[in-house]
Design a protein around this motif. Sequence first.
Motif, mmCIF file in Angstrom:
data_model
loop_
_atom_site.group_PDB
_atom_site.id
_atom_site.type_symbol
_atom_site.label_atom_id
_atom_site.label_comp_id
_atom_site.label_asym_id
_atom_site.label_seq_id
_atom_site.Cartn_x
_atom_site.Cartn_y
_atom_site.Cartn_z
ATOM 1 N N GLN A 98 0.829 -1.198 0.000
ATOM 2 C CA GLN A 98 0.000 0.000 0.000
ATOM 3 C C GLN A 98 0.873 1.261 0.000
ATOM 4 O OE1 GLN A 98 -2.830 0.283 3.193
ATOM 5 N NE2 GLN A 98 -3.555 2.273 2.536
ATOM 6 N N LYS A 99 1.951 1.257 0.784
ATOM 7 C CA LYS A 99 2.857 2.409 0.797
ATOM 8 C C LYS A 99 3.472 2.625 -0.583
ATOM 9 C CE LYS A 99 4.073 2.311 5.630
ATOM 10 N NZ LYS A 99 4.614 3.355 6.453
ATOM 11 N N LEU A 100 3.826 1.531 -1.247
ATOM 12 C CA LEU A 100 4.387 1.648 -2.591
ATOM 13 C C LEU A 100 3.358 2.212 -3.569
ATOM 14 C CD1 LEU A 100 6.503 -1.589 -2.765
ATOM 15 C CD2 LEU A 100 7.332 0.700 -3.269
ATOM 16 N N GLN A 101 2.120 1.786 -3.452
ATOM 17 C CA GLN A 101 1.069 2.295 -4.338
ATOM 18 C C GLN A 101 0.852 3.786 -4.108
ATOM 19 O OE1 GLN A 101 -1.907 -0.515 -3.147
ATOM 20 N NE2 GLN A 101 -1.448 -1.918 -4.831
ATOM 21 N N GLU A 102 0.941 4.218 -2.865
ATOM 22 C CA GLU A 102 0.822 5.639 -2.573
ATOM 23 C C GLU A 102 2.025 6.404 -3.143
ATOM 24 O OE1 GLU A 102 0.408 5.692 1.662
ATOM 25 O OE2 GLU A 102 -1.626 4.888 1.590
ATOM 26 N N LEU A 103 3.200 5.776 -3.104
ATOM 27 C CA LEU A 103 4.397 6.402 -3.659
ATOM 28 C C LEU A 103 4.261 6.632 -5.164
ATOM 29 C CD1 LEU A 103 7.452 4.739 -1.891
ATOM 30 C CD2 LEU A 103 6.935 7.160 -2.024
ATOM 31 N N VAL A 104 3.628 5.696 -5.861
ATOM 32 C CA VAL A 104 3.434 5.858 -7.306
ATOM 33 C C VAL A 104 2.625 7.125 -7.571
ATOM 34 C CG1 VAL A 104 2.289 4.894 -9.336
ATOM 35 C CG2 VAL A 104 3.644 3.424 -7.883
ATOM 36 N N SER A 105 1.586 7.339 -6.783
ATOM 37 C CA SER A 105 0.773 8.550 -6.946
ATOM 38 C C SER A 105 1.610 9.797 -6.706
ATOM 39 C CB SER A 105 -0.397 8.535 -5.966
ATOM 40 O OG SER A 105 -1.208 7.418 -6.189
ATOM 41 N N GLU A 106 2.431 9.765 -5.668
ATOM 42 C CA GLU A 106 3.271 10.921 -5.364
ATOM 43 C C GLU A 106 4.327 11.143 -6.446
ATOM 44 O OE1 GLU A 106 4.774 11.153 -1.319
ATOM 45 O OE2 GLU A 106 3.120 9.871 -0.657
ATOM 46 N N LEU A 107 4.858 10.059 -7.006
ATOM 47 C CA LEU A 107 5.895 10.177 -8.036
ATOM 48 C C LEU A 107 5.362 10.814 -9.315
ATOM 49 C CD1 LEU A 107 7.833 6.849 -7.528
ATOM 50 C CD2 LEU A 107 8.806 9.139 -7.448
ATOM 51 N N TYR A 108 4.104 10.563 -9.636
ATOM 52 C CA TYR A 108 3.520 11.179 -10.830
ATOM 53 C C TYR A 108 3.540 12.703 -10.720
ATOM 54 C CZ TYR A 108 1.732 7.128 -13.353
ATOM 55 O OH TYR A 108 1.632 5.984 -14.101
ATOM 56 N N LEU A 109 3.414 13.197 -9.501
ATOM 57 C CA LEU A 109 3.308 14.637 -9.296
ATOM 58 C C LEU A 109 4.629 15.305 -8.922
ATOM 59 C CD1 LEU A 109 0.012 14.534 -7.211
ATOM 60 C CD2 LEU A 109 0.249 14.998 -9.646
ATOM 61 N N ALA A 110 5.608 14.526 -8.483
ATOM 62 C CA ALA A 110 6.850 15.089 -7.947
ATOM 63 C C ALA A 110 7.876 15.371 -9.040
ATOM 64 C CB ALA A 110 7.448 14.122 -6.933
ATOM 65 N N GLY A 150 6.052 1.872 -15.209
ATOM 66 C CA GLY A 150 6.636 0.552 -15.003
ATOM 67 C C GLY A 150 6.536 0.125 -13.554
ATOM 68 N N LEU A 151 6.722 1.077 -12.639
ATOM 69 C CA LEU A 151 6.593 0.781 -11.210
ATOM 70 C C LEU A 151 5.159 0.388 -10.882
ATOM 71 C CD1 LEU A 151 7.829 0.704 -8.368
ATOM 72 C CD2 LEU A 151 7.363 3.149 -8.188
ATOM 73 N N ALA A 152 4.204 1.086 -11.472
ATOM 74 C CA ALA A 152 2.792 0.752 -11.237
ATOM 75 C C ALA A 152 2.477 -0.657 -11.756
ATOM 76 C CB ALA A 152 1.898 1.783 -11.905
ATOM 77 N N ARG A 153 3.003 -1.003 -12.946
ATOM 78 C CA ARG A 153 2.792 -2.363 -13.491
ATOM 79 C C ARG A 153 3.463 -3.407 -12.595
ATOM 80 N NH1 ARG A 153 3.736 0.344 -18.297
ATOM 81 N NH2 ARG A 153 5.915 -0.306 -18.330
ATOM 82 N N LEU A 154 4.659 -3.099 -12.112
ATOM 83 C CA LEU A 154 5.387 -4.008 -11.234
ATOM 84 C C LEU A 154 4.606 -4.258 -9.944
ATOM 85 C CD1 LEU A 154 8.083 -5.552 -10.804
ATOM 86 C CD2 LEU A 154 8.974 -3.481 -9.754
ATOM 87 N N LEU A 155 4.012 -3.217 -9.395
ATOM 88 C CA LEU A 155 3.215 -3.368 -8.188
ATOM 89 C C LEU A 155 1.965 -4.198 -8.447
ATOM 90 C CD1 LEU A 155 3.516 0.160 -6.579
ATOM 91 C CD2 LEU A 155 4.759 -1.918 -6.019
ATOM 92 N N GLY A 156 1.396 -4.061 -9.642
ATOM 93 C CA GLY A 156 0.266 -4.907 -10.015
ATOM 94 C C GLY A 156 0.659 -6.372 -10.052
ATOM 95 N N GLU A 157 1.857 -6.649 -10.575
ATOM 96 C CA GLU A 157 2.370 -8.025 -10.588
ATOM 97 C C GLU A 157 2.585 -8.553 -9.187
ATOM 98 O OE1 GLU A 157 5.737 -9.623 -12.890
ATOM 99 O OE2 GLU A 157 5.354 -7.940 -14.255
ATOM 100 N N ILE A 158 3.189 -7.723 -8.339
ATOM 101 C CA ILE A 158 3.442 -8.124 -6.954
ATOM 102 C C ILE A 158 2.134 -8.398 -6.239
ATOM 103 C CG2 ILE A 158 4.309 -7.331 -4.722
ATOM 104 C CD1 ILE A 158 6.526 -5.850 -6.265
ATOM 105 N N ASP A 159 1.148 -7.544 -6.452
ATOM 106 C CA ASP A 159 -0.158 -7.720 -5.821
ATOM 107 C C ASP A 159 -0.813 -9.020 -6.284
ATOM 108 O OD1 ASP A 159 -2.291 -7.050 -4.190
ATOM 109 O OD2 ASP A 159 -3.300 -5.872 -5.734
ATOM 110 N N ALA A 160 -0.668 -9.358 -7.558
ATOM 111 C CA ALA A 160 -1.252 -10.591 -8.065
ATOM 112 C C ALA A 160 -0.543 -11.830 -7.494
ATOM 113 C CB ALA A 160 -1.154 -10.616 -9.591
ATOM 114 N N ARG A 161 0.735 -11.700 -7.217
ATOM 115 C CA ARG A 161 1.503 -12.850 -6.701
ATOM 116 C C ARG A 161 1.394 -12.994 -5.189
ATOM 117 N NH1 ARG A 161 7.236 -12.837 -9.959
ATOM 118 N NH2 ARG A 161 6.354 -12.754 -12.049
#
Length: 92
Positions: free
Chosen positions: A27-39, A80-91
């Motif tokens: 969840q922290k990583l998913q929040e980081l993706v949102s912050e990275l889009y804006l930073a 790519g980070l967002a896709r990677l997190l999707g993979e991690i979440d699925a696994r």
Amino acid sequence: MPKQPLTRHQRGIVKRYYANHGTIKLQKLQELVSELYLASGKKADQLWKRAETHLASVKCDPPIPDTLVRKVIDARDTEGLARLLGEIDARA
């Protein structure tokens, strides 16, 4: 000052935290993706370092190859980070 043992209630809180530790990191990583889009600039550098640290501690089965993680971090690829997190979440 000697340590006091945890109460039953406190032990339950600690136990639930560690039982859900992987979910919390994800969840922290998913929040980081949102912050990275804006930073941008220094803030983005700090966020990418945090993302790298959190990615190192996330466990899934089968594990994500380190080369893929390194590629996403080095390229600073937010999508790519967002896709990677999707993979991690699925696994997980």
